[in-house]
Design a protein around this motif. Structure first.
Motif, PDB file in Angstrom:
ATOM      1  N   UNK A  59       0.827  -1.203   0.000  1.00 25.78           N
ATOM      2  CA  UNK A  59       0.000   0.000   0.000  1.00 25.78           C
ATOM      3  C   UNK A  59       0.864   1.256   0.000  1.00 25.78           C
ATOM      4  N   UNK A  60       1.927   1.247   0.782  1.00 27.92           N
ATOM      5  CA  UNK A  60       2.845   2.381   0.822  1.00 27.92           C
ATOM      6  C   UNK A  60       3.521   2.580  -0.528  1.00 27.92           C
ATOM      7  N   UNK A  61       3.912   1.480  -1.158  1.00 22.31           N
ATOM      8  CA  UNK A  61       4.523   1.555  -2.488  1.00 22.31           C
ATOM      9  C   UNK A  61       3.515   2.073  -3.514  1.00 22.31           C
ATOM     10  N   UNK A  62       2.261   1.653  -3.396  1.00 18.24           N
ATOM     11  CA  UNK A  62       1.219   2.143  -4.286  1.00 18.24           C
ATOM     12  C   UNK A  62       1.051   3.662  -4.149  1.00 18.24           C
ATOM     13  N   UNK A  63       0.977   4.137  -2.907  1.00 20.11           N
ATOM     14  CA  UNK A  63       0.802   5.578  -2.670  1.00 20.11           C
ATOM     15  C   UNK A  63       1.979   6.356  -3.245  1.00 20.11           C
ATOM     16  N   UNK A  64       3.191   5.877  -2.996  1.00 24.50           N
ATOM     17  CA  UNK A  64       4.392   6.544  -3.504  1.00 24.50           C
ATOM     18  C   UNK A  64       4.379   6.575  -5.030  1.00 24.50           C
ATOM     19  N   UNK A  65       4.083   5.435  -5.641  1.00 26.61           N
ATOM     20  CA  UNK A  65       4.073   5.357  -7.102  1.00 26.61           C
ATOM     21  C   UNK A  65       2.965   6.226  -7.696  1.00 26.61           C
ATOM     22  N   UNK A  66       1.801   6.238  -7.055  1.00 29.44           N
ATOM     23  CA  UNK A  66       0.699   7.072  -7.533  1.00 29.44           C
ATOM     24  C   UNK A  66       1.087   8.555  -7.504  1.00 29.44           C
ATOM     25  N   UNK A  67       1.754   8.990  -6.441  1.00 29.84           N
ATOM     26  CA  UNK A  67       2.157  10.392  -6.366  1.00 29.84           C
ATOM     27  C   UNK A  67       3.205  10.733  -7.419  1.00 29.84           C
ATOM     28  N   UNK A  68       4.136   9.829  -7.677  1.00 29.95           N
ATOM     29  CA  UNK A  68       5.164  10.084  -8.689  1.00 29.95           C
ATOM     30  C   UNK A  68       4.532  10.166 -10.084  1.00 29.95           C
ATOM     31  N   UNK A  69       3.733   9.155 -10.425  1.00 25.33           N
ATOM     32  CA  UNK A  69       3.078   9.148 -11.741  1.00 25.33           C
ATOM     33  C   UNK A  69       2.109  10.323 -11.847  1.00 25.33           C
ATOM     34  N   UNK A 110      -3.701   6.519 -11.288  1.00 21.20           N
ATOM     35  CA  UNK A 110      -4.233   5.587 -10.291  1.00 21.20           C
ATOM     36  C   UNK A 110      -4.217   4.160 -10.829  1.00 21.20           C
ATOM     37  N   UNK A 111      -4.719   3.996 -12.037  1.00 24.59           N
ATOM     38  CA  UNK A 111      -4.799   2.666 -12.646  1.00 24.59           C
ATOM     39  C   UNK A 111      -3.402   2.099 -12.934  1.00 24.59           C
ATOM     40  N   UNK A 112      -2.503   2.941 -13.405  1.00 22.45           N
ATOM     41  CA  UNK A 112      -1.141   2.493 -13.691  1.00 22.45           C
ATOM     42  C   UNK A 112      -0.448   2.025 -12.420  1.00 22.45           C
ATOM     43  N   UNK A 113      -0.578   2.794 -11.352  1.00 23.00           N
ATOM     44  CA  UNK A 113       0.024   2.382 -10.078  1.00 23.00           C
ATOM     45  C   UNK A 113      -0.603   1.081  -9.584  1.00 23.00           C
ATOM     46  N   UNK A 114      -1.904   0.923  -9.758  1.00 18.55           N
ATOM     47  CA  UNK A 114      -2.593  -0.309  -9.364  1.00 18.55           C
ATOM     48  C   UNK A 114      -2.084  -1.503 -10.161  1.00 18.55           C
ATOM     49  N   UNK A 115      -1.870  -1.329 -11.447  1.00 18.21           N
ATOM     50  CA  UNK A 115      -1.408  -2.424 -12.286  1.00 18.21           C
ATOM     51  C   UNK A 115       0.054  -2.788 -12.014  1.00 18.21           C
ATOM     52  N   UNK A 116       0.866  -1.807 -11.681  1.00 15.23           N
ATOM     53  CA  UNK A 116       2.285  -2.072 -11.426  1.00 15.23           C
ATOM     54  C   UNK A 116       2.475  -2.793 -10.102  1.00 15.23           C
ATOM     55  N   UNK A 126     -14.078   1.456  -8.035  1.00 13.12           N
ATOM     56  CA  UNK A 126     -13.426   2.115  -6.896  1.00 13.12           C
ATOM     57  C   UNK A 126     -12.403   3.131  -7.381  1.00 13.12           C
ATOM     58  N   UNK A 127     -11.689   2.797  -8.447  1.00 11.92           N
ATOM     59  CA  UNK A 127     -10.743   3.747  -9.027  1.00 11.92           C
ATOM     60  C   UNK A 127     -11.463   5.016  -9.480  1.00 11.92           C
ATOM     61  N   UNK A 128     -12.596   4.841 -10.138  1.00 13.94           N
ATOM     62  CA  UNK A 128     -13.358   5.984 -10.637  1.00 13.94           C
ATOM     63  C   UNK A 128     -13.909   6.820  -9.487  1.00 13.94           C
ATOM     64  N   UNK A 129     -14.442   6.154  -8.458  1.00 14.17           N
ATOM     65  CA  UNK A 129     -14.954   6.866  -7.285  1.00 14.17           C
ATOM     66  C   UNK A 129     -13.833   7.649  -6.605  1.00 14.17           C
ATOM     67  N   UNK A 130     -12.675   7.022  -6.458  1.00 13.80           N
ATOM     68  CA  UNK A 130     -11.538   7.680  -5.804  1.00 13.80           C
ATOM     69  C   UNK A 130     -11.083   8.903  -6.597  1.00 13.80           C
ATOM     70  N   UNK A 131     -10.999   8.765  -7.911  1.00 11.59           N
ATOM     71  CA  UNK A 131     -10.562   9.877  -8.756  1.00 11.59           C
ATOM     72  C   UNK A 131     -11.555  11.037  -8.670  1.00 11.59           C
ATOM     73  N   UNK A 132     -12.841  10.746  -8.720  1.00 11.36           N
ATOM     74  CA  UNK A 132     -13.857  11.799  -8.599  1.00 11.36           C
ATOM     75  C   UNK A 132     -13.802  12.452  -7.222  1.00 11.36           C
TER      76      UNK A 132
END
Length: 150
Positions: A59-69, A110-116, A126-132
């Motif tokens: 989860x921490x790696x996801x958050x970090x990657x999402x912020x970078x991307x 968001x989706x790219x970080x999720x896939x990586x 959930x991705x769409x709800x989070x983005x909105x």
């Protein structure tokens, strides 16, 4: 202590070390509190939306990657928004165009970080709800800042 004000170059090495250590500790503490609050906010948000993850490190790696991307794509989306709305008058059309472009680029990040990251599984809805949700929060903070300046 009046009259004993010395410059940083004039104090002893031990005092310099204490000052540098205290300032470093304050900076590390401020950064830790900021990132800790972001992390636990995301954890709570994901718990509400029933997102499954294997470990806190994934989860921490996801958050970090999402912020970078997201940071990279945010600059690109700003350019697209400026180009798409520069000749449009009114308030509604530019708002809708901005929402579509901003949400699209945020979803891509968001989706790219999720896939990586293999240890986290976020459903598409959930991705769409989070983005909105993130977009609405961003708009709310911008409106609050504009209200302060006036």
């Amino acid at each position: 202590m009046k009259g004993k004000n010395k410059s940083f170059n004039e104090i002893s090495f031990l005092n310099k070390l204490i000052v540098v250590a205290a300032i470093t500790l304050l900076v590390v503490l401020a950064i830790s509190i900021t990132f800790g609050s972001i992390f636990f906010e995301v954890v709570g948000f994901f718990k509400l939306l029933r997102v499954s993850y294997q470990s806190f490190s994934s989860l921490l790696l996801f958050i970090f990657l999402y912020f970078i991307i997201g940071l990279i794509l945010d600059f690109i989306s700003i350019v697209f928004i400026k180009l798409a709305t520069q000749n449009i008058t009114g308030k509604t059309k530019p708002f809708i165009i901005r929402m579509i472009i901003d949400c699209l680029f945020s979803w891509i990040a968001f989706h790219t970080a999720d896939e990586i990251i293999g240890g986290i599984d976020i459903p598409l809805i959930t991705e769409i709800i989070a983005v909105l949700f993130f977009y609405l929060v961003e708009i709310a903070f911008e409106a609050k800042e504009k209200g302060k300046g006036e």
